[in-house]
Motif scaffolding. Structure first.
Motif, PDB file in Angstrom:
ATOM      1  N   SER A 140       0.838  -1.212   0.000  1.00 64.25           N
ATOM      2  CA  SER A 140       0.000   0.000   0.000  1.00 64.25           C
ATOM      3  C   SER A 140       0.867   1.253   0.000  1.00 64.25           C
ATOM      4  O   SER A 140       0.567   2.235  -0.702  1.00 64.25           O
ATOM      5  N   LEU A 141       1.959   1.231   0.772  1.00 59.34           N
ATOM      6  CA  LEU A 141       2.863   2.385   0.810  1.00 59.34           C
ATOM      7  C   LEU A 141       3.561   2.584  -0.532  1.00 59.34           C
ATOM      8  O   LEU A 141       3.756   3.722  -0.985  1.00 59.34           O
ATOM      9  N   ILE A 142       3.928   1.487  -1.194  1.00 61.64           N
ATOM     10  CA  ILE A 142       4.541   1.594  -2.528  1.00 61.64           C
ATOM     11  C   ILE A 142       3.559   2.208  -3.511  1.00 61.64           C
ATOM     12  O   ILE A 142       3.905   3.115  -4.277  1.00 61.64           O
ATOM     13  N   GLY A 143       2.302   1.739  -3.477  1.00 59.47           N
ATOM     14  CA  GLY A 143       1.282   2.309  -4.360  1.00 59.47           C
ATOM     15  C   GLY A 143       1.042   3.776  -4.093  1.00 59.47           C
ATOM     16  O   GLY A 143       0.884   4.579  -5.024  1.00 59.47           O
ATOM     17  N   LEU A 144       1.028   4.156  -2.810  1.00 60.00           N
ATOM     18  CA  LEU A 144       0.816   5.566  -2.457  1.00 60.00           C
ATOM     19  C   LEU A 144       1.946   6.443  -2.988  1.00 60.00           C
ATOM     20  O   LEU A 144       1.693   7.527  -3.546  1.00 60.00           O
ATOM     21  N   SER A 145       3.195   5.996  -2.862  1.00 56.04           N
ATOM     22  CA  SER A 145       4.322   6.799  -3.351  1.00 56.04           C
ATOM     23  C   SER A 145       4.272   6.948  -4.866  1.00 56.04           C
ATOM     24  O   SER A 145       4.603   8.015  -5.405  1.00 56.04           O
ATOM     25  N   LEU A 146       3.869   5.896  -5.574  1.00 56.40           N
ATOM     26  CA  LEU A 146       3.754   5.981  -7.031  1.00 56.40           C
ATOM     27  C   LEU A 146       2.670   6.971  -7.436  1.00 56.40           C
ATOM     28  O   LEU A 146       2.840   7.740  -8.401  1.00 56.40           O
ATOM     29  N   LEU A 147       1.561   6.989  -6.709  1.00 57.09           N
ATOM     30  CA  LEU A 147       0.484   7.934  -7.021  1.00 57.09           C
ATOM     31  C   LEU A 147       0.928   9.373  -6.790  1.00 57.09           C
ATOM     32  O   LEU A 147       0.607  10.271  -7.583  1.00 57.09           O
ATOM     33  N   VAL A 148       1.677   9.604  -5.715  1.00 58.60           N
ATOM     34  CA  VAL A 148       2.185  10.957  -5.433  1.00 58.60           C
ATOM     35  C   VAL A 148       3.077  11.433  -6.571  1.00 58.60           C
ATOM     36  O   VAL A 148       2.965  12.569  -7.053  1.00 58.60           O
ATOM     37  N   LEU A 149       3.968  10.545  -7.030  1.00 58.27           N
ATOM     38  CA  LEU A 149       4.877  10.938  -8.103  1.00 58.27           C
ATOM     39  C   LEU A 149       4.137  11.170  -9.415  1.00 58.27           C
ATOM     40  O   LEU A 149       4.421  12.133 -10.136  1.00 58.27           O
TER      41      LEU A 149
END
Length: 453
Positions: free
Chosen positions: A117-126
């Protein structure tokens, strides 16, 4: 001197995973491979009798060859002193290891879900950030105009995009057998690419698989030699390819066209050309030659102020101190404060601030800190947070402003991951005997090391 610890520790049970070898020899060799190859090429010319050209530095205009060579010799001496003091600090700071702490490990499957979930969140931010700048190609191409200028004020977003990187490291630390999992490999590839896209830093992108490999080796207590040998040529060629993509704005092509048209030969040529250009703007020799002359004496720690204020965004603190790379570009090259920064090696920064005495004391401190970090790691092994902290320390911590800033940011993101996993169910294990490859005076892997599997 770089080979000395390898010879001394050749029969040590930790082998190449010894903290002193990892921090001082192995990781610098891996992360600075292009520069090492260039230096070896220069020595090869000396050995066969070819004449040596005087290096050219923009920070030393109109200086005689004697001045350049004497400054080079002085810089080499400073590095030798720093190495010797680092070794001395490590070996002199011997403390009796404290008992191991009880192991409280998170449930691995739930932990994996939180990290995904944290990996997905960071990708969305970028992706949101890149979209606001006109898309991936427009964003990457614009970085060729200067990353300092183009990304001014976007520091918090760039740091937030690294959250997925730390989550990925925790994943491989908690579940090392997932290294061959298609889901993990897909996340590894995505994070590697996005780290280049975020700020155009090739070193930041190529660090992802290399640090993940270090974490896997620490967790498994063995080195994946075959995989490393296969990937090494690919990583070197990638330096040239990614550099060509970033500087595509100079050629009139967009990043996509450069990516599709650049071959292996062009990539290698681009690496060589960039090495020559980087040496011209290099800070080490000019600072050693005339740093005190330009600044009116030692800097007395002022370059380290940027590390102390790193946590505060520049949008809030507009006059926040610049790092030594930016100061060098301003004082020696006449650049503006937002133009660019040139890397300043930790021994050079120590000397610029405090002279030879500073190199001695700070290098002794660095060696002692390696020992302290190793003892803290051993007490908590195989906790994924302890493994990732130790890997980040070995590969990122140096007594220099830029490494300190990066390390602070990484620790902050590691803390965010810890908070995010606070509610993950945990299991408690009995304190293992001080046995294991990482334990002092040991021979076998601790039984609790398989607890996460």
């Amino acid at each position: 001197l770089l080979l000395l610890p390898i010879l001394v520790l050749s029969n040590h049970r930790l082998g190449i995973l010894h903290p002193l070898l990892m921090a001082v020899v192995v990781w610098p060799l891996i992360s600075q491979l292009p520069q090492v190859i260039q230096d070896l090429g220069g020595w090869g010319g000396v050995l066969v009798g070819l004449p040596v050209n005087v290096p050219f530095y923009l920070g030393l205009p109109s200086h005689s060859p004697t001045t350049v060579w004497m400054a080079t010799a002085k810089y080499n001496t400073i590095e030798i002193i720093a190495l010797l003091c680092t070794y001395a600090g490590f070996w002199l700071f011997k403390v009796r290891p404290k008992p191991r702490l009880p192991l409280v490990l998170p449930d691995s499957r739930v932990f994996q879900g939180v990290l995904l979930s944290l990996i997905g969140l960071s990708l969305l931010v970028l992706l949101a950030f890149v979209y606001s700048r006109g898309g991936i190609i427009a964003h990457v191409t614009s970085l060729g105009l200067g990353r300092f200028r183009e990304l001014s004020g976007a520091g918090p977003i760039i740091v937030a995009s690294r959250l997925g990187t730390i989550a990925l490291y925790l994943w491989i630390a908690a579940r090392p057998d997932d290294a061959k999992s298609p889901i993990f490999l897909a996340c590894l590839a995505a994070i590697t690419v996005t780290q280049f896209i975020s700020n155009g830093s090739r070193s930041r992108a190529l660090e992802v698989p290399m640090v993940a490999g270090v974490i896997w080796a620490l967790r498994k207590q063995r080195v994946p030699w075959r995989t490393a040998l296969i990937l090494a040529p690919f990583l070197f060629v990638s330096l040239g390819l990614l550099g060509a993509v970033r500087s595509s704005t100079w050629t009139g092509q967009d990043a996509g066209e450069v990516w599709s048209s650049t071959g292996i030969e062009e990539s290698l040529l681009h690496v060589q050309q960039e090495l020559e250009g980087r040496r011209a703007i290099s800070a080490q020799i000019p600072i050693v030659a005339r740093g005190f002359e330009v600044t009116g004496g030692p800097m007395l720690g002022s370059t380290y102020m940027a590390a102390l204020g790193a946590i505060v965004p520049r949008t809030i603190w507009e006059d926040k101190p610049r790092g030594p790379g930016s100061l060098y570009a301003q004082m020696f090259l006449g650049a503006s404060s937002e133009a660019f920064g040139t890397p300043v090696a930790p021994p050079t920064e120590m000397y610029w601030n405090f002279g030879i005495g500073g190199v001695l004391l700070l290098s002794l401190l660095y060696g002692a800190l390696i020992r302290i970090a190793y003892n803290a790691f051993w007490r908590r092994f195989p906790s994924p947070f302890a493994v990732v902290f130790f890997a980040l320390f070995l590969t990122g911590f140096k007594i220099g402003t830029i490494p300190l800033v990066d390390f602070e940011q990484s620790l902050g993101l590691l803390g965010v991951c810890y908070i995010a996993t606070f509610l993950v169910p945990r299991r408690k294990y009995a304190v293992a005997k001080p046995r294991g490859r990482f334990a002092p005076g040991a021979a076998a892997m601790p039984a609790a090391g398989a607890a996460l599997q």
